[in-house]
Design an enzyme around this catalytic site. Structure first.
Site, PDB file in Angstrom:
ATOM      1  N   ARG A  43       0.862  -1.182   0.000  1.00 49.49           N
ATOM      2  CA  ARG A  43       0.000   0.000   0.000  1.00 49.49           C
ATOM      3  C   ARG A  43       0.897   1.230   0.000  1.00 49.49           C
ATOM      4  O   ARG A  43       1.982   1.203   0.581  1.00 49.49           O
ATOM      5  CB  ARG A  43      -0.897   0.047   1.254  1.00 49.49           C
ATOM      6  CG  ARG A  43      -2.073  -0.925   1.249  1.00 49.49           C
ATOM      7  CD  ARG A  43      -3.099  -0.585   0.167  1.00 49.49           C
ATOM      8  NE  ARG A  43      -4.248  -1.474   0.158  1.00 49.49           N
ATOM      9  CZ  ARG A  43      -4.368  -2.570  -0.593  1.00 49.49           C
ATOM     10  NH1 ARG A  43      -3.381  -2.932  -1.407  1.00 49.49           N
ATOM     11  NH2 ARG A  43      -5.466  -3.304  -0.534  1.00 49.49           N
ATOM     12  N   GLU A  74      -4.014   7.743  -4.971  1.00 54.26           N
ATOM     13  CA  GLU A  74      -4.442   6.878  -6.072  1.00 54.26           C
ATOM     14  C   GLU A  74      -5.716   7.419  -6.704  1.00 54.26           C
ATOM     15  O   GLU A  74      -6.540   8.018  -6.017  1.00 54.26           O
ATOM     16  CB  GLU A  74      -4.686   5.447  -5.559  1.00 54.26           C
ATOM     17  CG  GLU A  74      -3.414   4.788  -5.047  1.00 54.26           C
ATOM     18  CD  GLU A  74      -3.524   3.286  -4.868  1.00 54.26           C
ATOM     19  OE1 GLU A  74      -4.620   2.723  -5.036  1.00 54.26           O
ATOM     20  OE2 GLU A  74      -2.487   2.669  -4.566  1.00 54.26           O
ATOM     21  N   HIS A  79      -2.126   0.304  -9.436  1.00 54.75           N
ATOM     22  CA  HIS A  79      -2.685  -0.684  -8.488  1.00 54.75           C
ATOM     23  C   HIS A  79      -3.330  -1.865  -9.247  1.00 54.75           C
ATOM     24  O   HIS A  79      -4.501  -2.194  -9.037  1.00 54.75           O
ATOM     25  CB  HIS A  79      -3.713   0.000  -7.567  1.00 54.75           C
ATOM     26  CG  HIS A  79      -3.944  -0.737  -6.289  1.00 54.75           C
ATOM     27  ND1 HIS A  79      -4.192  -0.116  -5.085  1.00 54.75           N
ATOM     28  CD2 HIS A  79      -3.984  -2.063  -6.011  1.00 54.75           C
ATOM     29  CE1 HIS A  79      -4.380  -1.012  -4.140  1.00 54.75           C
ATOM     30  NE2 HIS A  79      -4.248  -2.223  -4.676  1.00 54.75           N
TER      31      HIS A  79
END
Ligand code: MLT
Length: 305
Positions: free
Chosen positions: A232, A262, A281
């Site tokens: 993360r 993000e 991601h």
């Protein structure tokens, strides 16, 4: 059943849910929208990309089941769920394989400067003599967070002829045992950072891992080593990374699939550098893994009915 699908899932599984249930789709909705549409839902299916905080969950008065279509639990208020006794089912297995493969995609991409080579070639530059790379074979691969995903990365590394080192938060844990049982060396994080040519991060984001890899930890890394983050964004201090990617004697390169910021339109300052690879991601985004996750979702819902 009334099912809120708050993140994208496999399209066949979604179609089956829509055929059998009353499905509301709201992929990556903002907080205000989620709070409104969650009110009368009985099941919630979610992934990363949204924040399921206490206010949103408190609005979900009819919620009886939550399905995490993947692994991470950093975007949901777990303490509140526990208080309310709402069951949460995770599906961590299928994505783990995809993330472990992605770790290799990123390490190879860094070691062989594939993105740079592609960019130059598209401009007509035949930069063969400037693009000498590194082997993975014979190098040391360090895994920060040698759990479910990290152990798979270690297995792939072994097949690639790498020496495998890893660390876990508590070495006596099942994760530590699992990693050792595979014949890999479990050491402390400082040793992993100081010894490895390639470091791959696989810890969940929680209070104890926020900014786990910061300036001090980056200073331990070998000159010319490579760092990959598939965990993360919050686990890695990106400003410190910028410094270590640009200063003499720092890292040779880094690849990030997860980021502090993000989402659509977000551009990291790291994107100015050529020794970094950035992906949105997509670690768990293989068709195969998402199909398997979709099948798990259908089974969980069928058993719950
Ligand atoms: C996960 O935790 O499973 C991954 O981040 C995949 C995702 O939810 O997009």
């Amino acid at each position: 059943m009334k099912i809120l699908v708050a993140s994208s899932i496999d399209k066949d599984a979604l179609q089956t849910l829509e055929d059998k249930h009353n499905v509301t789709k709201a992929f990556n909705a903002n907080e205000a929208k989620l709070r409104t549409i969650i009110c009368n839902q009985e099941v919630l299916i979610f992934r990363s990309g949204i924040s399921l905080n206490r206010e949103i969950l408190a609005a979900a008065k009819k919620l009886r089941l939550i399905i995490r279509a993947g692994s991470g639990l950093d975007n949901i208020d777990l303490a509140y769920l526990k208080q309310q006794d709402i069951p949460l089912k995770r599906i961590p297995g299928p994505g783990a394989v995809a993330v472990a493969e992605m770790s290799f995609a990123l390490m190879l991409s860094l070691a062989r400067q594939i993105v740079v080579a592609d960019t130059l070639l598209r401009k007509g530059r035949w930069a063969k003599n400037e693009l000498d790379g590194h082997l993975l074979t014979g190098k040391t691969l360090g895994i920060i967070g040698a759990g479910n995903i990290g152990t798979r990365v270690g297995g792939f590394g072994k097949a690639w002829g790498m020496n495998i080192l890893g660390c876990v938060e508590s070495p006596a844990s099942i994760n530590g045992k699992h990693f050792r049982d595979h014949g890999f060396d479990l050491v402390d994080m400082e040793t992993v950072l100081k010894t490895s040519d390639f470091v791959s991060i696989h810890v969940p984001l929680k209070e104890t891992t926020r900014n786990l890899i910061s300036s001090k930890e980056l200073s331990f890394m070998k000159d010319g080593s490579f760092l990959v983050n598939l965990a993360r964004g919050g686990v890695l201090d990106e400003s410190a990374l910028y410094q270590y990617l640009t200063q003499p004697g720092g890292l040779a390169g880094a690849a990030l699939d997860v980021h502090n910021q993000e989402g659509e339109g977000k551009i990291s300052p790291l994107s100015q550098l050529t020794n970094i690879v950035l992906t949105p991601h997509i670690g768990a985004m293989t068709i195969d893994s998402q199909r398997q996750i979709g099948q798990h979702i259908l089974r969980i819902i069928a058993q719950f009915n």
